[in-house]
Design a protein around this motif. Sequence first.
Motif, PDB file in Angstrom:
ATOM      1  N   VAL A 177      48.474  28.117  77.674  1.00 41.91           N
ATOM      2  CA  VAL A 177      47.477  28.218  78.739  1.00 41.91           C
ATOM      3  C   VAL A 177      46.460  29.314  78.420  1.00 41.91           C
ATOM      4  O   VAL A 177      45.254  29.120  78.550  1.00 41.91           O
ATOM      5  N   ASN A 184      38.430  26.809  75.937  1.00 39.15           N
ATOM      6  CA  ASN A 184      37.693  25.787  76.660  1.00 39.15           C
ATOM      7  C   ASN A 184      38.107  25.812  78.129  1.00 39.15           C
ATOM      8  O   ASN A 184      38.933  25.017  78.565  1.00 39.15           O
ATOM      9  N   THR A 187      38.171  22.553  80.227  1.00 36.52           N
ATOM     10  CA  THR A 187      39.314  21.692  79.986  1.00 36.52           C
ATOM     11  C   THR A 187      40.531  22.227  80.718  1.00 36.52           C
ATOM     12  O   THR A 187      41.243  21.479  81.382  1.00 36.52           O
ATOM     13  N   ALA A 189      40.637  24.010  83.360  1.00 41.32           N
ATOM     14  CA  ALA A 189      40.497  23.754  84.799  1.00 41.32           C
ATOM     15  C   ALA A 189      40.790  22.304  85.113  1.00 41.32           C
ATOM     16  O   ALA A 189      41.421  21.998  86.123  1.00 41.32           O
ATOM     17  N   SER A 190      40.345  21.403  84.243  1.00 38.55           N
ATOM     18  CA  SER A 190      40.569  19.978  84.517  1.00 38.55           C
ATOM     19  C   SER A 190      42.047  19.630  84.415  1.00 38.55           C
ATOM     20  O   SER A 190      42.481  18.610  84.919  1.00 38.55           O
ATOM     21  N   MET A 191      42.823  20.472  83.747  1.00 35.12           N
ATOM     22  CA  MET A 191      44.252  20.227  83.669  1.00 35.12           C
ATOM     23  C   MET A 191      44.993  20.983  84.769  1.00 35.12           C
ATOM     24  O   MET A 191      46.205  21.169  84.699  1.00 35.12           O
ATOM     25  N   GLY A 192      44.243  21.448  85.755  1.00 30.88           N
ATOM     26  CA  GLY A 192      44.877  22.064  86.915  1.00 30.88           C
ATOM     27  C   GLY A 192      45.224  23.531  86.735  1.00 30.88           C
ATOM     28  O   GLY A 192      45.970  24.089  87.518  1.00 30.88           O
ATOM     29  N   ILE A 193      44.688  24.156  85.692  1.00 34.09           N
ATOM     30  CA  ILE A 193      44.967  25.585  85.489  1.00 34.09           C
ATOM     31  C   ILE A 193      43.899  26.391  86.211  1.00 34.09           C
ATOM     32  O   ILE A 193      42.717  26.065  86.118  1.00 34.09           O
ATOM     33  N   ILE A 320      33.613  26.085  88.025  1.00 37.84           N
ATOM     34  CA  ILE A 320      33.799  24.655  87.766  1.00 37.84           C
ATOM     35  C   ILE A 320      32.497  23.868  87.917  1.00 37.84           C
ATOM     36  O   ILE A 320      32.250  22.914  87.209  1.00 37.84           O
TER      37      ILE A 320
ATOM     38  N   PHE B  21      25.245  19.786  97.349  1.00 37.08           N
ATOM     39  CA  PHE B  21      25.089  20.909  96.440  1.00 37.08           C
ATOM     40  C   PHE B  21      23.841  21.629  96.907  1.00 37.08           C
ATOM     41  O   PHE B  21      23.019  21.029  97.595  1.00 37.08           O
ATOM     42  N   LEU B  60      38.307  18.233  91.308  1.00 41.78           N
ATOM     43  CA  LEU B  60      37.491  19.280  90.691  1.00 41.78           C
ATOM     44  C   LEU B  60      36.497  19.827  91.710  1.00 41.78           C
ATOM     45  O   LEU B  60      36.167  21.004  91.704  1.00 41.78           O
ATOM     46  N   TYR B  61      35.988  18.952  92.576  1.00 43.84           N
ATOM     47  CA  TYR B  61      35.165  19.389  93.706  1.00 43.84           C
ATOM     48  C   TYR B  61      35.887  18.992  94.986  1.00 43.84           C
ATOM     49  O   TYR B  61      36.740  18.111  94.976  1.00 43.84           O
ATOM     50  N   PRO B  80      42.987  19.460  90.292  1.00 34.81           N
ATOM     51  CA  PRO B  80      43.396  18.361  89.417  1.00 34.81           C
ATOM     52  C   PRO B  80      44.914  18.175  89.421  1.00 34.81           C
ATOM     53  O   PRO B  80      45.403  17.074  89.177  1.00 34.81           O
ATOM     54  N   GLN B  81      45.634  19.263  89.706  1.00 38.34           N
ATOM     55  CA  GLN B  81      47.082  19.131  89.745  1.00 38.34           C
ATOM     56  C   GLN B  81      47.532  18.222  90.888  1.00 38.34           C
ATOM     57  O   GLN B  81      48.437  17.419  90.740  1.00 38.34           O
ATOM     58  N   HIS B  92      36.761  12.482  81.200  1.00 38.85           N
ATOM     59  CA  HIS B  92      35.397  12.940  81.454  1.00 38.85           C
ATOM     60  C   HIS B  92      34.483  12.548  80.317  1.00 38.85           C
ATOM     61  O   HIS B  92      34.907  12.271  79.205  1.00 38.85           O
ATOM     62  N   PHE B  95      34.675  15.276  76.527  1.00 37.81           N
ATOM     63  CA  PHE B  95      36.136  15.282  76.489  1.00 37.81           C
ATOM     64  C   PHE B  95      36.662  16.640  76.903  1.00 37.81           C
ATOM     65  O   PHE B  95      36.108  17.662  76.581  1.00 37.81           O
ATOM     66  N   MET B  96      37.767  16.609  77.627  1.00 37.02           N
ATOM     67  CA  MET B  96      38.416  17.839  78.048  1.00 37.02           C
ATOM     68  C   MET B  96      39.558  18.114  77.086  1.00 37.02           C
ATOM     69  O   MET B  96      40.724  17.844  77.383  1.00 37.02           O
ATOM     70  N   GLY B 110      49.171  22.622  80.612  1.00 37.75           N
ATOM     71  CA  GLY B 110      49.076  22.817  82.058  1.00 37.75           C
ATOM     72  C   GLY B 110      50.121  22.073  82.872  1.00 37.75           C
ATOM     73  O   GLY B 110      50.097  22.133  84.092  1.00 37.75           O
TER      74      GLY B 110
END
Lengths: 323, 513
Positions: A177, A184, A187, A189-193, A320, B21, B60-61, B80-81, B92, B95-96, B110
């Motif tokens: 993490v 990145n 990325t 954040a998008s994985m919930g971190i 974000i 926004f 995310l939002y 996202p969790q 996305h 790419f993430m 994560g």
Amino acid sequence: MNMLDFITKLLAATLAMGTSLAYATLGEVYTQKTGILNLGMEGIMLMGALAGFTTAFNTGNLYLALMMAMLVGGFFSLIHAFLCITMRANQVPAGLAITMFGTGLANFLGERLGPASNGYNLTGMNIPSKFSNIAIPFLSDIPILGALFDVSLLTYALYLLIPFAWFFMYKTKHGMVVRAVGENPRTAASMGISVSKIRYIYTVIGGMLAGLGGACLSLSFTPSWNEGMTGGKGWIVIALVIFSTWNPARVVIGTLVFGGITSLQFSLQAAGLKMVIPSQFLGFSPYLITLVALATMTIINQKKKGSFASPSALGTSFAIDDK
Amino acid sequence: MSELTTDETPVVRMVNITKHFPGVLANDQVNLTLHRGEILALLGENGAGKSTLMNMLVGLYQADSGEIYVKGKLAEINSPQDSMALGIGMIHQEFMLVGNMSVAENIVLGMKDLPFVPPMAEIHEKITELSKRYGLQVYPDKIIQDLSVGEQQRVEILKLLYRGADILILDEPTAVLTPGEARDLNEILKKMLTEGKSAIFITHKMDEVMEFSHTVQVLRRGKSVSVCPTKSIKRVQDLANMMVGRDILFSLERGPYNPGDIKVEVKDLLVLPVGGGKPILDNISFSIRGGEILGIAGVAGNGQQQLTEAITGLLKVNGGTIFLNGKDMTNKTPLQVIKAGVSHIPADRGSMGVVGDMSVGDNLSMKKYRTAELSSHNIIKRGLVRKFADHLIELFTIKTPNQDTSVKFLSGGNIQKTILAREIDACGGILIAVYPSRGLDVGATEAVRQNLIKQRDKGCAVLLVSEELEELLMVADKIAVMFEGRIMDIVDAKDAKTEELGMLMAGVERRDI
């Protein structure tokens, strides 16, 4: 003086010198690995040195002194974290401000926290006990390498801490993490971190380790308080992080090289070499070597196509909905 | 497409979603319904609010108002969790992925229930098993930055499958793929649907919508303007009109092909990477005549950008020659190249095309401020600049409050128009456009293309780099296909076939087609 003896002594001095650097560098590696550049190390280390010394002076308890140093170091880096993460300030001036604030406050308090008999000045005071070297029987008698087994508790702790820091970074889920957040953050954040949370945690841990590094100076290396006693070590730490390519395991190499050169220059001065080489030259040689080392690392990094590169998001703030 | 049963509870129901926004109403009372096994195409121009809507579904939002039901239950999605726990995962547009970490590390990154020391051997095994089941070939221990774009996308998909996602959101998944890779992706998705998974995909490519969805929903300026079964759509044109809210021209007006003198001549161009390795540009030769558009096709990253940078003086070449308007311009400075009559619309408009914090007027005059037209004795004449800028704003219909507005506040399309206006105004016979319509909506894209053709009709030599074959076929006279720094072939646009170009783009030699 025989050569073997000279080398053993040099190694011992190197270890003593390098201990303080190693703690602070490890701390800064973790901080930077999450993307936060903390240039406040010099100030935080000095505050740590002061907090450690004054606690030891007043209570005589060395472990309480270490805890105070870590607490103060953690608090100062918390200020940095708040500025950089919550307020999204530019990390460079924020760090510089921490250094200026920290050194200024430490020097100010150093002249106020002493006993009345000394005009309230801490300078020139002695602490009841310090972290002395503990020799391990037999092992410490080995020529040269014996120096490794005749060090203070603070150095012994590093023998465990550095491998653990490496293992934590590269083998555990938390290390994963940390690396993702610095490389990145989007990325991550998008994985919930929670990027902010991770950055807060490791910036504060980094500051605690820097505070500890400062306390190593005032409780063990030169057990006393002197104004500006870190003498620019906080800046060397920043260089050592680059030198170690953000890898906790390589922190050892950096601190040994820098500690070694500094100790060598002391030994050479003591050995009367200053007749041949001006002492000023010996004095700045460690910093010159640092410059050379940084340039070399940069060139190697280019050759290796960036595999030693800094964390990609280092020094940038994150939210974000940033575009 | 397989038949869809819609009598079950929908897997996703978004009700009256509104999101502001600063200064923008991104979503206005939007409703969306997705059933099990359904593919929903979410269509709309840039800024229509598609990505915003989906980012709320994955947490995310957060929406300002409105409700989201997942599998029949009201859902609180704050991160996202949360959405992952409900089985929703998103791929996305960018790419993430963490570039310097391994495939396996990226896939498990994560995850909350991971042990302190993740058992990598076990994880590798599970990934291999999943990749076999869905035909997504990846090597778990490879480092992301060593993978191709197509491979990276497979990692993204695996990331969702590994976490057991059954509602997949894909944001323009085919934009970065070769036609072959896009077909593979479609196969993989079909396989997932048969297992009861559902998907929403965001796109602005009409043919994908027609070929590949059960339902199509169109967003325009934050509002949902239409939801209908794909089967009920008779003409692609109707979709486009719904998206834009007016009629769109699908073919552009152009004069007859009437090539003049050679204006750009590139011979045996060689560019080597710093530190050695395979050439970035490998013996590139071509020429462009006045009144001709040469299109460069290829998947991004095959040397197109370096080619244009070499011509515009931004990149030093190691061998070969570049003649522009008859003069040797090999390894000259950008200023010398500009003075030789070259205009350049760079790929990255934000960082190379405009200075975001400067005004529209200043950005427009940035190329001509040196000339007597706008300054004298090194002092810029503000009055002349104002007149000049207002003239260009009107001529190119740049939508801006006034010329003193910072460029960064304009939409992507209007930023691109600002660059077009400046470059075309100062053009001395050669125009180089790199991905000029990338990321623009239908309306702005149309304007960009029309302007390029207008320059061609005026006798300019135009070099157009694009990753969209449709665009090249529509705009260019000749098309050169680049692959790994080489030109695979140059063909006449009117005889070119999409399949053939696609094969060349993927590196298949001409003799093997």
